[in-house]
Design a protein around this motif. Structure first.
Motif, PDB file in Angstrom:
ATOM      1  N   THR A 137      24.276  11.874  -7.192  1.00  0.00           N
ATOM      2  CA  THR A 137      23.394  12.843  -6.499  1.00  0.00           C
ATOM      3  C   THR A 137      24.207  13.845  -5.606  1.00  0.00           C
ATOM      4  O   THR A 137      23.943  15.081  -5.597  1.00  0.00           O
ATOM      5  CB  THR A 137      22.466  12.069  -5.439  1.00  0.00           C
ATOM      6  OG1 THR A 137      23.120  11.142  -4.510  1.00  0.00           O
ATOM      7  CG2 THR A 137      21.163  11.483  -6.117  1.00  0.00           C
ATOM      8  N   ALA A 159      25.824  16.207  -8.220  1.00  0.00           N
ATOM      9  CA  ALA A 159      24.533  17.158  -8.408  1.00  0.00           C
ATOM     10  C   ALA A 159      24.280  18.039  -7.308  1.00  0.00           C
ATOM     11  O   ALA A 159      24.292  19.398  -7.540  1.00  0.00           O
ATOM     12  CB  ALA A 159      23.208  16.477  -8.818  1.00  0.00           C
ATOM     13  N   LEU A 201      25.622  17.735 -15.339  1.00  0.00           N
ATOM     14  CA  LEU A 201      24.107  17.113 -15.023  1.00  0.00           C
ATOM     15  C   LEU A 201      23.690  16.269 -15.989  1.00  0.00           C
ATOM     16  O   LEU A 201      23.079  15.203 -15.662  1.00  0.00           O
ATOM     17  CB  LEU A 201      22.979  18.400 -14.892  1.00  0.00           C
ATOM     18  CG  LEU A 201      23.515  19.409 -13.806  1.00  0.00           C
ATOM     19  CD1 LEU A 201      22.568  20.474 -13.691  1.00  0.00           C
ATOM     20  CD2 LEU A 201      23.308  18.469 -12.533  1.00  0.00           C
ATOM     21  N   CYS A 222      22.700  12.400 -15.090  1.00  0.00           N
ATOM     22  CA  CYS A 222      21.286  11.764 -15.424  1.00  0.00           C
ATOM     23  C   CYS A 222      21.695  10.256 -16.505  1.00  0.00           C
ATOM     24  O   CYS A 222      20.870   9.441 -16.186  1.00  0.00           O
ATOM     25  CB  CYS A 222      20.489  12.667 -16.289  1.00  0.00           C
ATOM     26  SG  CYS A 222      20.093  13.991 -15.240  1.00  0.00           S
ATOM     27  N   LEU A 273      17.257  14.951  -7.655  1.00  0.00           N
ATOM     28  CA  LEU A 273      17.733  15.902  -8.823  1.00  0.00           C
ATOM     29  C   LEU A 273      16.853  17.237  -8.869  1.00  0.00           C
ATOM     30  O   LEU A 273      16.970  18.430  -8.922  1.00  0.00           O
ATOM     31  CB  LEU A 273      18.283  15.618  -9.949  1.00  0.00           C
ATOM     32  CG  LEU A 273      19.052  16.620 -10.992  1.00  0.00           C
ATOM     33  CD1 LEU A 273      20.322  16.953 -10.339  1.00  0.00           C
ATOM     34  CD2 LEU A 273      19.597  15.817 -12.108  1.00  0.00           C
TER      35      LEU A 273
END
Length: 217
Positions: free
Chosen positions: A71, A74, A97, A101, A120
């Protein structure tokens, strides 16, 4: 002892090999970032280079504090639209990204990775609402979900397959240990029978010698 040493060396080798791919991927991502930013040169590309480099370095440790690291990385990437480069100007953040994920699905044993996915999505929403001045519609939602959901699902599947592979390896090791133990027990029984037979023959021969020693020395 030799087996224990070999196992220790194998564990150390696996630990080293587990760190190298993460570092190699971070290096690849940093190179792609540098090349793209130098070619495109969007507004604030110097800050973008620093942010994407920071995200790449953070992702080296994504296996350990996955939610926090992912996180944070991101957040660094989604700060880019606030300082110049918009979401549709660069492609390397998509690679970052997708890896983020995937990591949320791969390296977390339960569904806590969905917390990171939710954060996100919130960060995407904030960028789209307050920074990106373009008109938005359902295609933007579809794009974000396509970017986020498949890598996470693939990470979960990869984790499940990895767990099954580890369980199978443990079962095979247990079967091998049981086979070795059974073979050792069989050899021990055979040796016991051989020694018992030899001792019995010695006792018989000794008794016969005691009877014959006086009449036929």
């Amino acid at each position: 002892a030799a087996i224990d040493v070999a196992r220790a060396e194998l564990s150390a080798a696996r630990a080293v090999s587990g760190r190298l791919p993460a570092s190699a991927r971070a290096l690849f991502e940093m190179r792609a970032t540098v090349v793209e930013l130098f070619v495109v040169r969007p507004n604030g590309w110097g800050y973008g280079l620093a942010l994407e480099t920071g995200a790449a370095v953070l992702l080296v440790w994504r296996r350990f504090a996955t939610v926090l690291v992912s996180t944070t990385a991101a957040a660094l990437l989604l700060v880019l639209p606030w300082i110049g480069a918009q979401l549709d100007e660069l492609s390397t953040p998509i690679l970052f990204l997708a890896l983020i994920c995937y990591s949320l699905g791969r390296w977390i044993p339960d569904l806590r990775g969905l917390v990171g996915i939710g954060l996100l999505l919130v960060m995407f929403l904030v960028d789209y609402l307050f920074v990106d001045a373009r008109s938005h519609n359902f295609t933007d939602v579809l794009f974000v979900l396509t970017l986020v959901i498949p890598p996470y699902v693939f990470g979960r599947i990869t984790r499940k397959l990895g767990v099954q592979s580890e369980q199978l390896a443990r079962q095979q090791a247990l079967i091998r240990d049981q086979a070795v133990r059974a073979e050792r027990d069989r050899i021990a029984r055979e040796l016991h029978d051989v020694i018992a037979h030899s001792l019995s023959a010695m006792v018989v021969q000794t008794a016969a010698a005691q009877d014959l020693v006086h009449s036929s020395p």
